[in-house]
Design an enzyme around this catalytic site. Structure first.
Site, short mmCIF file in Angstrom:
data_model
loop_
_atom_site.label_atom_id
_atom_site.label_comp_id
_atom_site.label_asym_id
_atom_site.label_seq_id
_atom_site.Cartn_x
_atom_site.Cartn_y
_atom_site.Cartn_z
N ASP A 51 -46.88 -17.47 -6.39
CA ASP A 51 -45.46 -18.60 -6.76
C ASP A 51 -46.32 -20.00 -6.55
OD1 ASP A 51 -42.00 -18.25 -5.62
OD2 ASP A 51 -43.45 -19.76 -4.68
N HIS A 102 -41.18 -9.98 -7.21
CA HIS A 102 -41.42 -11.09 -7.13
C HIS A 102 -43.29 -11.08 -5.93
CE1 HIS A 102 -42.30 -15.72 -7.19
NE2 HIS A 102 -41.99 -15.24 -5.70
#
Length: 289
Positions: free
Chosen positions: A100, A266
């Site tokens: 991320d 994610h």
């Protein structure tokens, strides 16, 4: 048996960067995402420590690192923090693994400090420039926080600051393929998600929408790409995994990139730590990093 850890820190340009180290062998730097801390890597770091010196660091503005409200949160400066940390620890060269936001810092680190980075792994991202140049309804819905947090009028800080726990929970709910369980480290994330982090993380996202794009476009114009071996991992069920040909997208930014999907959403390092660690260890062994 859990590998012993050492809490450490280094200061660069007056900003203290917090980290913990474990294991021995070639150095690997782990960089977390939003709204996490170095604690996201716990299981993966333990696996990597079998044959590496693992340094899990908090980015400036996050975790136990300093969170100045008047500092730059350009990825160039955040990357420089990490180079200073690694040099302080005696590591002139090292592999970088980032998830991320940490992946975006890692991407910039590999571009700005190619002499230091032996290998790069990016988890569940495509390059920032590509994201902003390919905004559609699905992206703006799935990643609405990119545009909300980038507001410079103080509204995000006011609203999030009024109920930080609710906001923090919202970043994980619905983003885990195996259910809506919060990550094991959620209490640690909440401890660190103070008002200074709220302000710093907003600055991080504003930088991504402004100065970081300037730096990325300058690199593209100059034909500058990542020179080290690169691995991309992504969640098979994440927005990135559903919406992009991840390897084809990264190819023009990091020629020769390799990678694979992980059966997760994610937060793959927390949802599927064994599969994530296996892929990372295999890559590091293959490239000799």
């Amino acid at each position: 048996m859990t590998t012993p850890r050492t809490v450490t820190s280094a200061t660069a340009d007056g900003i203290r960067i917090a980290a913990e180290t474990r294991g021995s062998g070639p150095a690997v730097l782990l960089l977390h995402g939003y709204p996490e801390t170095k604690a996201m890597w716990d299981a993966v770091a333990e696996a990597l420590a079998a044959d590496h010196t693992v340094v899990a660091a908090d980015l400036r503005g996050y975790g136990d690192s300093d969170k100045p409200r008047d500092a730059s949160y350009a990825k160039r400066d955040m990357a420089a923090d990490q180079v200073a940390l690694m040099r302080h620890l005696g590591h002139e060269t090292f592999a970088v693994i980032g998830h991320d936001r940490g992946g975006r810092v890692g991407h910039r680190l590999a571009l700005d400090h190619p002499e230091a980075v032996t290998a790069l792994a990016v988890l569940d991202i495509v390059p920032t420039l590509h994201m902003f140049e390919n905004v559609d309804r699905e992206m703006a819905t799935a990643y609405f926080h990119w545009f909300f947090l980038a507001r410079a009028d103080g509204l995000p800080e006011a609203l999030i600051g009024a109920d930080r726990e609710t906001w923090l929970r919202s970043r994980f709910t619905g983003r885990r393929h195996d259910g809506d369980a919060l990550p094991d480290a959620f209490d640690e994330y909440l401890r660190c998600f103070d008002l200074d982090t709220v302000h710093a993380s907003g600055a991080d996202y504003r930088a991504a929408a402004t100065v970081d794009l300037d730096h990325d476009r300058a690199d593209r114009a100059a034909g500058r790409t990542v020179g080290c071996r690169t691995l991309a991992l992504w969640g098979a069920h994440s927005y990135v995994g559903r919406s992009f040909d991840v390897l084809a997208t990264w190819e023009s930014y990091a020629p020769g990139v390799v990678g694979q999907a992980i059966d997760a959403d994610h937060y793959l390092a927390e949802e599927a730590p064994d599969a994530t660690a296996w892929a990372l260890r295999g890559f590091l062994a293959e490239v000799g990093a």
